[in-house]
Write a protein that holds these residues in place. Structure first.
Motif, PDB file in Angstrom:
ATOM      1  N   GLU A   1       0.833  -1.209   0.000  1.00 46.95           N
ATOM      2  CA  GLU A   1       0.000   0.000   0.000  1.00 46.95           C
ATOM      3  C   GLU A   1       0.867   1.258   0.000  1.00 46.95           C
ATOM      4  OE1 GLU A   1      -2.985   0.019  -0.743  1.00 46.95           O
ATOM      5  OE2 GLU A   1      -3.594  -2.042  -0.376  1.00 46.95           O
TER       6      GLU A   1
ATOM      7  N   ASP B   1      -5.250   3.284   3.273  1.00 50.17           N
ATOM      8  CA  ASP B   1      -4.815   1.880   3.177  1.00 50.17           C
ATOM      9  C   ASP B   1      -3.582   1.635   4.048  1.00 50.17           C
ATOM     10  OD1 ASP B   1      -6.817   0.998   1.460  1.00 50.17           O
ATOM     11  OD2 ASP B   1      -5.617   1.328  -0.353  1.00 50.17           O
TER      12      ASP B   1
ATOM     13  N   GLU C   1       1.790   1.857  -3.436  1.00 46.78           N
ATOM     14  CA  GLU C   1       0.693   2.479  -4.203  1.00 46.78           C
ATOM     15  C   GLU C   1       0.646   3.985  -3.937  1.00 46.78           C
ATOM     16  OE1 GLU C   1      -3.005   0.403  -3.594  1.00 46.78           O
ATOM     17  OE2 GLU C   1      -2.181  -1.483  -4.308  1.00 46.78           O
TER      18      GLU C   1
HETATM   19 MG   LIG Z   1      -4.366   0.843  -2.074  1.00 43.25          MG
END
Ligand SMILES: [Mg+2]
Length: 118
Positions: free
Chosen positions: A37, A72, A40
């Protein structure tokens, strides 16, 4: 832990348990997921220079994507701390205190040197 983090953690655990996902949430998988995450989040700035990325903050759709990836990261961090019995708020306060000892303001103001070079 702050009330907000407590409430988030309880909601997250209920979400997880409603889906019988605890079996997938061992510490190792949670640590991997946190880093995926974080990647990302980092991807949102890929191929942009500092100025172009800062300009993206004027774009509500970009800010929403930034919010989603930030959330996240936080949610996996809360799952890791819940799994390990860590009070994240207390740990963060301890870390800021430790950083304050490593980087006294009078030596660190206006420079980005590592503590061993102060
Ligand atoms: Mg994500």
């Amino acid at each position: 832990m702050t009330k907000d983090f407590d409430a988030l953690t309880h909601r997250l655990i209920a979400f997880r348990d409603d889906r019988d996902w605890k079996q997938f949430h061992g510490l190792r998988n949670l640590m991997i997921s946190l880093n995926l995450e974080a990647a990302e989040l980092l991807e949102l700035g890929q191929w942009l220079n500092d100025g172009a990325l800062e300009k993206k903050l004027d774009d509500p759709a970009f800010v929403e994507r930034l919010a989603e990836e930030s959330a996240d990261v936080l949610l996996y961090l809360l799952l890791i701390c819940e799994r390990a019995g860590i009070d994240l708020t207390e740990a963060a306060h301890r870390k800021i205190d430790a950083n304050g000892r490593k980087y006294p303001a009078e030596k660190s103001r206006g420079n980005a040197r590592k503590y061993h070079d102060l």
